[in-house]
Design an enzyme around this catalytic site. Structure first.
Site, PDB file in Angstrom:
ATOM      1  N   CYS A  52       0.846  -1.189   0.000  1.00 47.25           N
ATOM      2  CA  CYS A  52       0.000   0.000   0.000  1.00 47.25           C
ATOM      3  C   CYS A  52       0.884   1.242   0.000  1.00 47.25           C
ATOM      4  CB  CYS A  52      -0.929   0.001   1.210  1.00 47.25           C
ATOM      5  SG  CYS A  52      -0.032   0.125   2.769  1.00 47.25           S
ATOM      6  N   ASP A 481       1.905  19.993 -33.885  1.00 52.96           N
ATOM      7  CA  ASP A 481       2.683  19.621 -35.066  1.00 52.96           C
ATOM      8  C   ASP A 481       1.701  18.883 -35.962  1.00 52.96           C
ATOM      9  OD1 ASP A 481       4.362  18.711 -36.976  1.00 52.96           O
ATOM     10  OD2 ASP A 481       5.426  17.274 -35.716  1.00 52.96           O
TER      11      ASP A 481
END
Length: 594
Positions: A52, A481
């Site tokens: 955890c 782009d």
């Protein structure tokens, strides 16, 4: 200071000093005070045994306390730690020993294909382990739940009486704790052994308390209020928590998939020249200066500079540009890009972790490991979460035992069946513990960052870090782009112009026939454009690709050529930009398609 030698080219300084007079930290501060930066040693560790976010906080806490460690960042979903340290004061081995000293596993990450395989095997093993635990918990837990609840709920009368037997419920619940639930108790024991706590403690305390109460009610006569069984609580808690562990393991496997896909782009072997003889070797054995041979259709193994030959190289995986780039001697080639046409030799200039692809992979990993500001807040919370939950559980127990049980009429309530103050208060405390088990707050933030950066990498979007991702909602301008982002990423034949005396279908048929054997994206676009116009290309013979120049082929004993515009201009033929143009070369039987 006894002596100082600074190497400008290497960017290194050698300092000989008296430790009793000055410390390495003071030397570092002196260099930084005049505007320069001191590069720290950095190591990436693979961690094992974390269950955890509190585990990650424990490892960070231990490492940051070690003399010589500058900073430590632990990522629970990735099971990795990035540690900056001063090698003069602490070694990598001592860092690993510090992690192992609190009950976790650690090893230096290897930059090889074998590492990639081992990591995937490890993740698959964890997924398989939690899946098996879940199956066992379901097979044992469902009968426990039905048997335990059938004693209280009349509509479950169809459940065989065998499952309601106290001894049977005890045996089945014990098996649940011994197999699927064992991992939580082992984790708790390790934590106590080294003085740390994590989510395992919450799960073990909650399920263990409910189990012990039920065992006492099964074998001991403790009087009214102590005759209820909570085996179903134990079974279903283990089922739900193991289900959570299984889903977490799968999520962690998927979020690292982007990095594995990037690693999969690398060539596995390379063909090099050794004393004039071609030799195929694993890519890890290529060193700077080796002459590497690349043939058509092969991946370029490492970065380098062409020394002989030429070709068209598809660099779309790096630049997104779909049109291959023509390469000739002196040009740079990048590892993992695809050689489309010719054969060439190049000298390796960057190998291993220095290649462009390795740097991209490192960028993605750093982005997934670097903590965003919100994650730091979540980690601080998670690090103190376990202690806070136990304090709240104790406060809840004492409140209901001394005040709530009598004030709110629990003792007089028929629905509670005369349950004792101690047992009722204990069940309240257990409830507080078990509802806190999943630790979603500690997992949600790093998992979200991992998924975001991973999905971005899969789609060619590299996110520099968690902080950049967190601030993305403030963007008001985005620059694209166009190639492969706003466009489809592949060329398409839109229009063409035929010379006088030639029909459009004739011109497109000839061009498609000549380009049918070509692997060039423009040639493929011409062939596809012809097929879309229901023009089937013919079968060309003696097809030849001319690297960096074009192609030539024969059809019905006539020679056809296709070449870039600059080549035909040198030959003296007029051209029109962005048009397909064919001209018949009289007396030669040649047709050129531009």
């Amino acid at each position: 200071m006894d002596s100082v030698a600074v190497n400008l080219e290497l960017g290194r300084a050698k300092v000989i000093f008296e430790p009793s007079i000055v410390s390495p930290k003071e030397i570092e501060e002196a260099i930084e005070s005049i505007g320069y930066k001191v590069e720290k040693d950095k190591v990436t560790l693979d961690l094992q045994g974390m269950s955890c976010a509190s585990c990650a906080a424990n490892i960070e806490k231990i490492l940051n306390k070690k003399e010589g460690v500058i900073s430590a960042s632990v990522n629970f979903p990735l099971e990795k730690a990035v540690v900056e340290f001063d090698s003069a004061r602490i070694s990598v081995r001592e860092i690993i020993d510090a992690v192992k000293g609190i009950g976790y596993g650690a090893s230096v990450r290897a930059e090889t294909v074998e590492y990639e395989d081992r990591e995937q095997m490890s993740r698959n093993s964890e997924i398989r382990k939690q899946r098996n635990n879940l199956i066992i918990a379901l097979v044992l837990g469902i009968p426990i739940g039905l048997g335990n609840m059938s004693m209280m709920l009349p509509f479950l009368s169809f459940v065989p009486a065998f499952f309601s037997n106290h001894i049977v419920l005890f045996v089945l619940s014990t098996l649940v704790l011994l197999f699927p639930g064992r991992q939580f108790f082992v984790g708790t024991f390790k934590g106590f052994k080294y003085g740390v706590t994590d989510m395992n403690l919450l799960i073990a305390a909650g399920t263990g308390s409910a189990y012990l109460i039920s065992v006492a009610a099964t074998f001991l006569d403790l009087g009214p209020g102590y005759d209820s069984l909570y085996y179903d609580t134990v079974a279903f808690l283990i089922i739900f928590i193991v289900l959570g562990r299984y889903l977490e393991a799968r999520a962690r496997g998927r979020t690292s998939e982007a990095i594995r896909k990037l690693m999969g782009l690398r060539a596995k072997t390379s063909r090099i020249l050794v004393n004039g003889i071609e030799k195929e070797v694993p890519i890890e054995e290529v060193v700077v200066g080796d002459i590497v041979i690349v043939r058509p259709g092969e991946q370029i193994p490492v970065d380098g500079v062409i020394v002989e030959g030429g070709s068209a190289v598809d660099e779309s995986m790096l630049t997104g540009e779909s049109i291959p780039v023509e390469k000739s001697p002196g040009d740079t080639v990048i590892g993992a890009t695809l050689n489309r046409t010719g054969t060439f030799n190049f000298r390796a200039t960057k190998v291993g972790a220095d290649t462009a692809l390795a740097q991209i992979i490192r960028l993605v990993e750093t982005a997934q490991t670097t903590k965003a500001p919100i994650q730091r807040v979540a980690d601080i919370f998670a690090g103190n979460f376990v202690v806070a939950v136990h304090i709240i559980a104790l406060l809840a127990f004492f409140f209901w035992f001394f005040v709530g049980y009598w004030r709110y009429g629990v003792g007089e309530s028929v629905s509670f069946g005369g349950i004792s103050p101690f047992l009722f208060s204990l069940l309240i405390a257990i409830t507080v513990l078990v509802i806190s088990c999943p630790c979603a707050v500690g997992l949600a933030t790093p998992a979200a960052i991992m998924v975001g950066t991973g999905k971005g990498a899969e789609n060619g979007i590299l996110i520099k870090g968690g902080e950049a991702l967190e601030r993305a909602h403030k963007l008001d301008i985005i620059v694209f782009d166009k190639t492969g982002t706003l466009t489809k990423g592949s060329p398409k034949l839109t229009d063409f112009l035929a010379a006088p005396g030639h029909g459009e279908k004739e011109v497109l048929f000839i061009a498609a026939t000549a380009e049918k054997g070509s692997e060039h994206p423009l040639g493929e676009a011409i062939v596809k454009g012809a097929e879309e116009r229901e023009i089937s290309p013919g079968k060309a013979e003696n097809f030849h690709s001319l690297p960096g120049k074009g192609i030539e082929a024969y059809f019905e004993e006539k020679e056809f050529c296709s070449a870039p515009a600059n080549l035909w201009k040198k030959m003296g033929f007029p051209l029109r930009k962005w048009k397909l143009r064919c001209e018949n070369l009289k007396n030669k039987g040649r047709l050129q398609c531009l």
